[in-house]
Design a protein around this motif. Structure first.
Motif, PDB file in Angstrom:
ATOM      1  N   UNK A   1      74.713  43.111   0.711  1.00 33.64           N
ATOM      2  CA  UNK A   1      73.424  43.989   0.312  1.00 33.64           C
ATOM      3  C   UNK A   1      72.372  43.340   1.065  1.00 33.64           C
ATOM      4  N   UNK A   2      71.401  43.905   1.455  1.00 34.82           N
ATOM      5  CA  UNK A   2      70.280  43.610   2.291  1.00 34.82           C
ATOM      6  C   UNK A   2      69.085  43.860   1.706  1.00 34.82           C
ATOM      7  N   UNK A   3      67.959  43.420   1.915  1.00 35.69           N
ATOM      8  CA  UNK A   3      66.579  43.661   1.391  1.00 35.69           C
ATOM      9  C   UNK A   3      65.682  43.793   2.691  1.00 35.69           C
ATOM     10  N   UNK A   4      64.862  44.748   2.512  1.00 35.72           N
ATOM     11  CA  UNK A   4      63.915  45.058   3.732  1.00 35.72           C
ATOM     12  C   UNK A   4      62.237  44.818   2.933  1.00 35.72           C
TER      13      UNK A   4
ATOM     14  N   UNK B   1      58.740  37.385 -12.338  1.00 30.97           N
ATOM     15  CA  UNK B   1      58.210  36.370 -13.128  1.00 30.97           C
ATOM     16  C   UNK B   1      59.079  35.329 -13.571  1.00 30.97           C
ATOM     17  N   UNK B   2      59.389  35.031 -14.751  1.00 31.13           N
ATOM     18  CA  UNK B   2      60.453  34.131 -14.776  1.00 31.13           C
ATOM     19  C   UNK B   2      61.736  34.575 -15.225  1.00 31.13           C
ATOM     20  N   UNK B   3      61.992  35.959 -15.478  1.00 33.84           N
ATOM     21  CA  UNK B   3      62.997  36.820 -15.779  1.00 33.84           C
ATOM     22  C   UNK B   3      63.982  36.883 -14.794  1.00 33.84           C
ATOM     23  N   UNK B   4      65.057  36.699 -14.642  1.00 31.99           N
ATOM     24  CA  UNK B   4      66.186  37.094 -13.715  1.00 31.99           C
ATOM     25  C   UNK B   4      66.206  38.559 -13.391  1.00 31.99           C
ATOM     26  N   UNK B   5      66.503  39.053 -12.385  1.00 28.80           N
ATOM     27  CA  UNK B   5      66.671  40.602 -11.923  1.00 28.80           C
ATOM     28  C   UNK B   5      67.930  40.795 -11.094  1.00 28.80           C
ATOM     29  N   UNK B   6      68.369  41.680 -11.406  1.00 31.50           N
ATOM     30  CA  UNK B   6      69.570  42.287 -10.521  1.00 31.50           C
ATOM     31  C   UNK B   6      69.131  43.043  -9.342  1.00 31.50           C
ATOM     32  N   UNK B   7      69.698  42.992  -8.501  1.00 32.93           N
ATOM     33  CA  UNK B   7      69.466  43.704  -6.961  1.00 32.93           C
ATOM     34  C   UNK B   7      68.995  45.130  -7.443  1.00 32.93           C
ATOM     35  N   UNK B   8      69.795  45.813  -8.240  1.00 28.69           N
ATOM     36  CA  UNK B   8      69.433  47.060  -8.640  1.00 28.69           C
ATOM     37  C   UNK B   8      68.264  47.479  -9.423  1.00 28.69           C
ATOM     38  N   UNK B   9      67.638  46.144  -9.994  1.00 30.21           N
ATOM     39  CA  UNK B   9      66.401  46.073 -10.588  1.00 30.21           C
ATOM     40  C   UNK B   9      65.254  46.230  -9.845  1.00 30.21           C
ATOM     41  N   UNK B  10      65.310  46.055  -8.441  1.00 32.39           N
ATOM     42  CA  UNK B  10      64.158  45.809  -7.645  1.00 32.39           C
ATOM     43  C   UNK B  10      63.847  47.239  -7.193  1.00 32.39           C
TER      44      UNK B  10
END
Length: 90
Positions: free
Chosen positions: A19-22, A48-57
């Motif tokens: 997976x890539x991010x741009x 913030x301080x909460x972990x996030x999955x790639x799908x949550x971006x």
């Protein structure tokens, strides 16, 4: 560790494992650059301080991307922090 700040333009999955991010950022004089970095299994993603999955971006969110580069010149994301007060609702 090098870091870039900018707006998330998306993430894409080129294969099942990669997976890539741009990220788009503005330089002085109105110059726009886009940086594309690989998201690996060890990449820390947080809003913030909460972990996030790639799908949550979400596109348009302001992110801070720290990265390392490989010998081939590819960027590999180490951390992706999303500024929580600037989230975008799609």
């Amino acid at each position: 560790m090098p870091t870039i700040w900018g707006q998330l333009e998306g993430s894409d999955e080129l294969s099942v494992r990669t997976t890539y991010i741009q990220v788009r950022t503005y330089l002085p004089g109105g110059i726009v650059i886009r940086v594309r970095a690989k998201i690996g299994a060890q990449t820390l993603i947080a809003r913030g301080t909460e972990p996030v999955a790639v799908s949550g971006l979400r596109n348009g969110e302001f992110v801070e991307l720290s990265y390392q580069h490989s010998r081939e010149g590819r960027l590999e994301a180490e951390t992706i922090y999303v500024r929580p007060e600037e989230t975008v609702v799609d």
